[in-house]
Design a protein around this motif. Structure first.
Motif, PDB file in Angstrom:
ATOM      1  N   LYS A   1       0.838  -1.202   0.000  1.00  0.00           N
ATOM      2  CA  LYS A   1       0.000   0.000   0.000  1.00  0.00           C
ATOM      3  C   LYS A   1       0.870   1.247   0.000  1.00  0.00           C
ATOM      4  O   LYS A   1       1.844   1.344   0.756  1.00  0.00           O
ATOM      5  CB  LYS A   1      -0.924   0.006   1.219  1.00  0.00           C
ATOM      6  N   ALA A   2       0.508   2.200  -0.858  1.00  0.00           N
ATOM      7  CA  ALA A   2       1.222   3.469  -0.930  1.00  0.00           C
ATOM      8  C   ALA A   2       0.639   4.434   0.096  1.00  0.00           C
ATOM      9  O   ALA A   2      -0.575   4.607   0.167  1.00  0.00           O
ATOM     10  CB  ALA A   2       1.112   4.046  -2.333  1.00  0.00           C
ATOM     11  N   HIS A   3       1.511   5.069   0.877  1.00  0.00           N
ATOM     12  CA  HIS A   3       1.065   5.965   1.949  1.00  0.00           C
ATOM     13  C   HIS A   3       1.412   7.428   1.691  1.00  0.00           C
ATOM     14  O   HIS A   3       1.311   8.248   2.597  1.00  0.00           O
ATOM     15  CB  HIS A   3       1.661   5.519   3.282  1.00  0.00           C
ATOM     16  N   GLY A   4       1.833   7.756   0.478  1.00  0.00           N
ATOM     17  CA  GLY A   4       2.134   9.142   0.175  1.00  0.00           C
ATOM     18  C   GLY A   4       3.616   9.356  -0.069  1.00  0.00           C
ATOM     19  O   GLY A   4       4.397   8.417  -0.181  1.00  0.00           O
ATOM     20  N   LEU A   5       4.001  10.642  -0.165  1.00  0.00           N
ATOM     21  CA  LEU A   5       5.381  11.014  -0.411  1.00  0.00           C
ATOM     22  C   LEU A   5       6.052  11.406   0.893  1.00  0.00           C
ATOM     23  O   LEU A   5       5.427  11.971   1.784  1.00  0.00           O
ATOM     24  CB  LEU A   5       5.452  12.178  -1.410  1.00  0.00           C
ATOM     25  N   ALA A   6       7.337  11.093   0.975  1.00  0.00           N
ATOM     26  CA  ALA A   6       8.065  11.381   2.209  1.00  0.00           C
ATOM     27  C   ALA A   6       9.464  11.873   1.874  1.00  0.00           C
ATOM     28  O   ALA A   6      10.030  11.558   0.826  1.00  0.00           O
ATOM     29  CB  ALA A   6       8.144  10.128   3.077  1.00  0.00           C
ATOM     30  N   GLY A   7      10.030  12.652   2.787  1.00  0.00           N
ATOM     31  CA  GLY A   7      11.404  13.106   2.625  1.00  0.00           C
ATOM     32  C   GLY A   7      11.525  14.285   1.683  1.00  0.00           C
ATOM     33  O   GLY A   7      10.589  14.660   0.985  1.00  0.00           O
ATOM     34  N   GLU A   8      12.727  14.877   1.661  1.00  0.00           N
ATOM     35  CA  GLU A   8      12.968  16.037   0.815  1.00  0.00           C
ATOM     36  C   GLU A   8      12.850  15.687  -0.666  1.00  0.00           C
ATOM     37  O   GLU A   8      12.430  16.498  -1.484  1.00  0.00           O
ATOM     38  CB  GLU A   8      14.360  16.611   1.114  1.00  0.00           C
ATOM     39  N   GLY A   9      13.240  14.467  -1.014  1.00  0.00           N
ATOM     40  CA  GLY A   9      13.183  14.062  -2.408  1.00  0.00           C
ATOM     41  C   GLY A   9      11.812  13.615  -2.856  1.00  0.00           C
ATOM     42  O   GLY A   9      11.607  13.325  -4.038  1.00  0.00           O
ATOM     43  N   GLY A  10      10.866  13.529  -1.926  1.00  0.00           N
ATOM     44  CA  GLY A  10       9.519  13.108  -2.283  1.00  0.00           C
ATOM     45  C   GLY A  10       9.451  11.659  -2.679  1.00  0.00           C
ATOM     46  O   GLY A  10       8.756  11.289  -3.641  1.00  0.00           O
TER      47      GLY A  10
END
Length: 465
Positions: free
Chosen positions: A239-248
């Motif tokens: 399951k994808a939970h969104g974008l994370a971190g500076e690099g997205g």
């Protein structure tokens, strides 16, 4: 702008809408069709046609790379190919424009008035069309709702920036170096395969336990094997939970392996489509709903007299050819003919590599409703034409009723197998039995012979296996 009165008003110029309008015009009905974009709808403008163009271009480029690496046919050599993706996109757009113009010409030929703008119902007989040049009131004796569908947006991954829909993917000026695809249905796997062939590093994330979850495992296996050959990483039960971190990075939680981040230049979200039932004044009408879809009967009539609905807005399967058949039928009903929508089968195709075709009942679905069946399955490994094409992966499978051998379904997976879908569907629509298919002479050498051989195997009379 002057008010308009007509016999038939079609809202939406997608495959179902424009076919309905053209047929109505041919039958002499005073017809108006309204849409705020070029005729052809999602399928022609941002879906079926442009995606197949890019899939073909990627196939050609990959074949050239294979030849350059001497992995295709021994004895053939070629130079390293170059890929100008922006030129490919321009070629794709040219095809779309040509077909747009063709549909417009057909509407004019049928004496259909095309109105550019967004329609809003005032009541069951009247709509108000708004465009850049003003507003116009249209009154009609009969109205067809053909508003289609749109991509589903995930709350954790709203469209925008690096998160794109299939429409955005078809407009990229270059294949991304790294592409994450959220959703392993037919759209995600089709486009993921194309970009992998164009040179992208692709990862497909699917929440179900297998990609293409609407198809049985035997059909999916050759596709899964081909994805592995192409270097595509497939994460199922994830399951994808969104974008994370500076690099997205894309944040994914998998059943096996736990949480991980996937670096991607673009995240393509293809988790399904939903009907467009809002934004055109449905609240002004008294329509029954079937879940998220408009409820219609076997003539595509809604709960309101003189108001019909066709295509994606009326339910599954959300396919252009279903909408077209419904549109033609409704036009004839409005013209006074007696018709009803009762197809024996509607073909579904995945333009993956290899392609998948499914028509009618599968072995599992037939058994689920208590039908005693016989099956015949013929592999392309035993088909001469498939060997000469260098693609002998896949098979054709026929499902028939045990008692009288009536063909109930045909499933196939193989390179270019989509072109056999009409033969499979015709056999079911015409009530063919295994004996009818086995008794039909099929040209040699063709992939279509696998249909004949599968039927013969179902009869216990296989010759080439």
């Amino acid at each position: 702008m002057a008010d308009i009165s007509c016999q038939l008003l079609v809202i939406g110029a997608g495959p179902g809408g424009y076919v309905c309008a053209i047929r109505a015009g041919q039958l002499g009905l005073d017809t108006v069709i309204v849409d705020d974009r070029k005729p052809g709808g999602t399928c022609l403008n941002i879906g079926c046609i442009p995606s197949k163009a890019l899939i073909h271009a990627a196939d050609e480029y990959f074949a050239m790379r294979e030849a350059a690496a001497r992995r295709a046919i021994p004895g053939l050599t070629a130079g390293e190919p170059d890929l100008d993706w922006s030129a490919v996109v321009g070629w794709k757009d040219g095809i779309v424009n040509r077909l747009n113009n063709g549909v417009t010409s057909l509407l004019k030929k049928a004496r259909v008035k095309l109105v550019d703008g967004r329609a809003q119902f005032l009541d069951g007989k009247t709509v108000l069309v708004t465009s850049e040049t003003g507003t116009q009131r249209i009154t009609a004796r009969n109205i067809v709702i053909a508003t289609g569908s749109e991509p589903v947006e995930l709350p954790a991954l709203p469209f925008g920036g690096k998160v794109i829909s299939s429409e955005g993917a078809l407009s990229l000026t270059a294949p991304p170096k790294r592409l994450a695809v959220v959703g392993g249905g037919y759209i995600g796997v089709e486009l993921g395969t194309a970009f992998a062939k164009a040179g992208s590093q692709v990862t497909i994330v699917e929440a179900a336990e297998e990609i293409l979850p609407l198809y049985d495992g035997d059909l999916v296996k050759p596709v899964r094997a081909r994805l592995a050959e192409l270097g595509v990483e497939v994460l199922t039960g994830a399951k994808a939970h969104g974008l994370a971190g500076e690099g997205g990075d894309l944040l994914v939680e998998a059943t096996e392996g736990g949480e991980r981040r996937i670096s991607a230049d673009h995240v393509l979200v293809t988790v399904g489509r939903r009907p467009l039932t809002e934004g055109w004044g449905r609240e002004e009408l008294v329509l029954d709903m079937d879940g998220q879809f408009l409820r219609v009967d076997d003539t595509c009539a809604t709960a309101m007299r003189g108001v019909y609905a066709i295509g994606d807005v009326t339910g599954e399967p959300m396919l252009a050819h279903r909408a077209m058949a419904q549109g033609e039928m409704v036009a004839e009903i409005v013209a006074g003919k007696r018709r009803r929508f009762d197809p024996r089968a509607i073909p579904a195709i995945c333009f993956t590599d290899p392609e998948i075709v499914s028509v009618g009942l599968s072995p599992a679905s037939a058994k689920a409703v208590g039908i005693d069946i016989v099956t015949g399955r013929f592999p392309f490994q035993a088909n001469g034409r498939a060997m000469t094409l260098g693609r002998d992966d896949g098979f054709v499978r026929v499902v028939a009723r045990a008692g009288d051998h009536l063909v109930l379904g045909v499933q196939a997976v193989g390179a270019g197998i989509a072109e056999l879908s009409a033969a499979f569907t015709l056999a079911i629509e015409m009530g063919a039995c295994l004996e009818d298919v086995a008794g039909t002479i099929h040209a040699h050498p063709t992939q279509g012979e696998a249909f004949l051989e599968a039927a013969m195997l179902g009869l216990g009379q296989g010759l080439h296996l």
